[in-house]
Write a protein that holds these residues in place. Structure first.
Motif, short mmCIF file in Angstrom:
data_model
loop_
_atom_site.label_atom_id
_atom_site.label_comp_id
_atom_site.label_asym_id
_atom_site.label_seq_id
_atom_site.Cartn_x
_atom_site.Cartn_y
_atom_site.Cartn_z
N ALA A 146 0.83 -1.19 -0.17
CA ALA A 146 -0.01 -0.10 -0.09
C ALA A 146 0.76 1.22 0.04
CB ALA A 146 -0.88 -0.10 1.21
N VAL A 148 -2.65 -5.88 -5.40
CA VAL A 148 -4.12 -5.97 -4.77
C VAL A 148 -5.07 -6.74 -5.61
CG1 VAL A 148 -3.74 -4.00 -3.37
CG2 VAL A 148 -4.39 -3.76 -5.89
N SER A 179 -2.88 0.10 -5.16
CA SER A 179 -4.39 -0.02 -5.05
C SER A 179 -5.18 1.05 -5.82
CB SER A 179 -4.53 0.18 -3.40
OG SER A 179 -4.31 1.54 -3.00
#
Length: 695
Positions: A102, A625, A528
């Motif tokens: 992330a 992701v 993401s």
């Protein structure tokens, strides 16, 4: 309390840390209170280093090169330097220090404005994503130490183990919070002296190599990268009459026996002739979750019609009953009674079923191929400018039509060569790790004119000759006199390794090493916000040569791996690579906005049955992701707005989207056999176990 940091050295111990906290690397585990201690603590037994992770070292060692670039998409730095940072915490993608790799604006801001050489991690962690750094890192130098480290790791905390070679994983599989990370960078290397020419009386892996028509093999250590294997072959070829070629990846810092290999192993175009990375393996050595050191490989095989390599029918394995530092004293024997190791299953799972989950590969034996010089086939920009002056390709109907004919030629060249009067052997001798048509007809745009490579002058001459015949027979009847006859030219480069070897001082990559393109990146695969789909593109879809295919070539064919060719034939019919990948012509990163369109196109070429998802995603280049499509509609991507719980209940898992329902079921069963305690755990690996999200 004041903590004083210091370092001192003795003959058998290194300590860097506070309060003299230490433990024995090979036999002891940290008490719970010590596991939670955040200062770095290092011990070594016979140069075997293990240390408790201090996240401050990640700030000090890993962040500065990315910060210097303003946390740009890619940085002017090399993963060689990141890999060798003292504490082993850096990765090719900075964001992969965090869960799901992330990255947020808040993280960028706090790291940009903080003095990362002095600030404490704990003081800024509230502004960072959840850390995915391991709890402990250990650096074994040989297999005995590795086995001891794994046994100790199972006693520590949750008993989880993660495995890292160079940290090149796009989805961050080499790091896992609360785990003991086995860092293989210091493990014994073999490739520099590991090439063996197989004689008639050869034993072991050479017997299988000879059955495959190969004259030489190479032993590669579990911690080695393609830089090691490429340079080993270059050195051999420089000093011996018989010269060889090795199938490897595109970047020097990618592990040669780690995640690249175990995820299938896309190559530099050579896979079209010799098979994927997994198809080169003749024998595997690895340490299992319980610390057992094993060696296994095919001992019986038979030739099967339609395949280049014989089909494996029997896999035999042995246990090392005298695991000591000195390899000459190892004793390979039948495993003791009561030790039931499914060697055939491991042969299947390790070669294509993803790394970091079945055990730690410590060495492999791979086949080498007879050397044939490689020629670059590249765009003649002078001819291109003449074409653009006349046709204005991409913005005028006649120019677009001409571009479509270019595309037709390349579809036939790589996936239907008889249409051009070429043999499949000529076609399969040509390939590239990165083929691009995006901006191909734009002289002002940045474009790597080295379009693809061919092995041998015969293939080079045939391909360029086929182009000129195609111009005469197909292009000129529709576009009389179009200046495309000399559109392609060539240059001999010797081998892929020779062209990507850093031969000057002061470059991004250390002198004398293999390039590690692409350079390190802040965010992996779009992150993401814009996750990319690592798609296998079906050959049969490409052969349509219709408007959908032409649009794909114009808009999406950018840096794709060129596959197909003999990938469907050059294997032993016992790997876990999805058959759909072997029937595909390209591996491409598809933009999110286009994913649904191409899923609906490609699914028609999958072998599907109710409730049995076929797979179709390539593993080694997945987004951190990414997940599969909706369970109720395989043409519809899983909505980005879904929570993880919604993804789990409504969408095909990432693992199932790669291997398909049937292969994943078998891989999961094998995982449970060889690692019943789920000690090995990594992001998007087979058998991944969720971990609490506390930072």
């Amino acid at each position: 309390m004041t903590i004083f940091f210091f370092a001192f050295f003795t003959s058998n111990m290194i300590i860097v840390g506070a309060n003299f906290l230490r433990f024995d690397s090979e036999t002891s585990s940290f008490p719970l209170a010590e596991q939670q201690f955040t200062s770095a603590v290092t011990t070594a037994s016979a140069n075997f280093v293990t240390e408790v992770v201090d996240k401050n070292f990640w700030l000090r060692e890993c962040v500065p090169p990315f910060k210097k670039s303003g946390f740009s998409d890619s940085i002017d730095y090399s993963n060689y330097y990141l890999r060798d940072k003292q504490h082993g915490l850096c990765a090719d993608h900075l964001s992969c220090a965090f869960v799901d790799c992330a990255w947020t604006d808040a993280a960028k801001k706090v790291l940009q404005t903080s003095n990362v050489s002095a600030v404490g991690y704990d003081s800024i962690k509230s502004q960072l994503p959840t850390s995915n750094l391991p709890a402990v890192v250990t650096f074994p130098r040989n297999v005995k130490q590795l086995s001891s480290a794994m046994r100790a790791a199972k006693k520590r905390g949750r008993g989880l183990i993660s495995v890292k070679t160079s940290g090149h994983s796009y989805h961050g599989s080499s790091t896992m919070r609360t785990s003991t990370q086995i860092n293989l960078r210091s493990l014994t290397t073999y490739s520099a002296s590991g090439i063996v020419e197989c004689q008639a009386a050869s034993t072991g892996a050479c017997i299988l190599a000879r059955a495959r028509g190969k004259k030489a093999i190479m032993r590669v250590g579990g911690g080695e990268a393609h830089d090691n294997t490429y340079r080993a072959v270059l050195e051999w070829n420089k000093n011996h009459a018989n010269k060889y070629t090795v199938v490897g990846g595109g970047a020097g810092t990618v592990a040669a026996a780690g995640g690249w290999l175990q995820g299938g192993g896309l190559s530099t175009g050579l896979e079209r002739h010799y098979g994927f990375g997994v198809d080169q393996v003749l024998e595997i050595e690895m340490v299992l979750a319980d610390g057992t050191h094993v060696k296994f490989g095919p001992t019986e095989w038979k030739q099967k019609t339609g395949f280049i390599y014989p089909q494996t029918t029997v896999v035999t394995g042995y246990c090392n009953t005298n695991l000591v530092d000195n390899e000459s004293q190892w004793q390979w024997k039948k495993c003791p009674k009561g030790v039931d190791i499914p060697f055939s299953d491991l042969w299947f799972a390790v070669r294509g079923g993803g790394g970091g989950t079945y055990g730690v590969v410590t060495a492999i034996q791979i086949q080498l191929h007879d050397y044939n010089p490689i020629y670059y086939i590249y765009r003649n920009d002078s001819a291109l400018n003449q074409v653009l002056n006349v046709y204005h390709v991409e913005d005028r109907p006649d120019g677009i039509g001409l571009a479509h004919l270019f595309f037709d030629y390349f579809v036939d060249l790589f996936w239907n060569p008889t249409n051009l009067g070429l043999t499949s052997d000529i076609s399969n001798s040509c390939g590239t790790p990165s083929i691009t048509f995006l901006n191909f007809f734009n002289a002002e745009a940045s474009f790597d004119g080295n379009f693809f490579m061919c092995e041998g002058s015969a293939a080079r001459d045939a391909v360029i000759g086929a182009w000129k015949t195609f111009v005469n027979q197909t292009i000129w009847p529709k576009y009389p006199g179009a200046p495309v006859y000399e559109f392609f030219t060539s240059a001999e480069i010797g081998s892929y390794a020779e062209i990507v070897l850093q031969t000057t001082l002061g470059g991004r990559v250390p002198y004398g090493r293999i390039q590690d393109n692409p350079p390190p990146e802040t965010i992996s695969m779009g992150g993401s916000a814009y996750p990319l789909w690592s798609a296998n593109v079906p050959i049969q879809w490409l052969l349509q040569k219709n408007d959908d295919v032409y649009k794909f070539f114009f808009d999406d064919l950018n840096g794709c791996h060129l596959i197909g060719g003999d990938t469907s034939k050059a294997h032993d019919q016992m790997t876990s690579v999805n058959p759909f990948q072997r029937a595909s012509g390209l591996q491409c990163m598809i933009l999110p906005d286009n994913e649904q369109h191409y899923r609906s196109q490609f699914i028609k070429y999958f072998k599907t049955s109710k409730g049995n998802f076929p797979g179709g995603t390539e593993y080694n280049h997945i987004s951190p992701v990414a997940v599969g499509p909706l369970k109720t509609n395989w043409t519809t991507p899983c909505p980005k707005s879904y929570s993880k719980a919604q993804q789990a209940s409504k969408c095909v898992s990432l693992q199932e989207s790669v291997w398909g329902t049937s292969i994943l079921s078998r891989l999961t069963s094998i995982k449970n056999k060889v690692d019943p305690d789920s000690s090995f755990n990594c992001h998007f690996c087979v058998g991944e176990k969720p971990i609490g999200s506390s930072n």
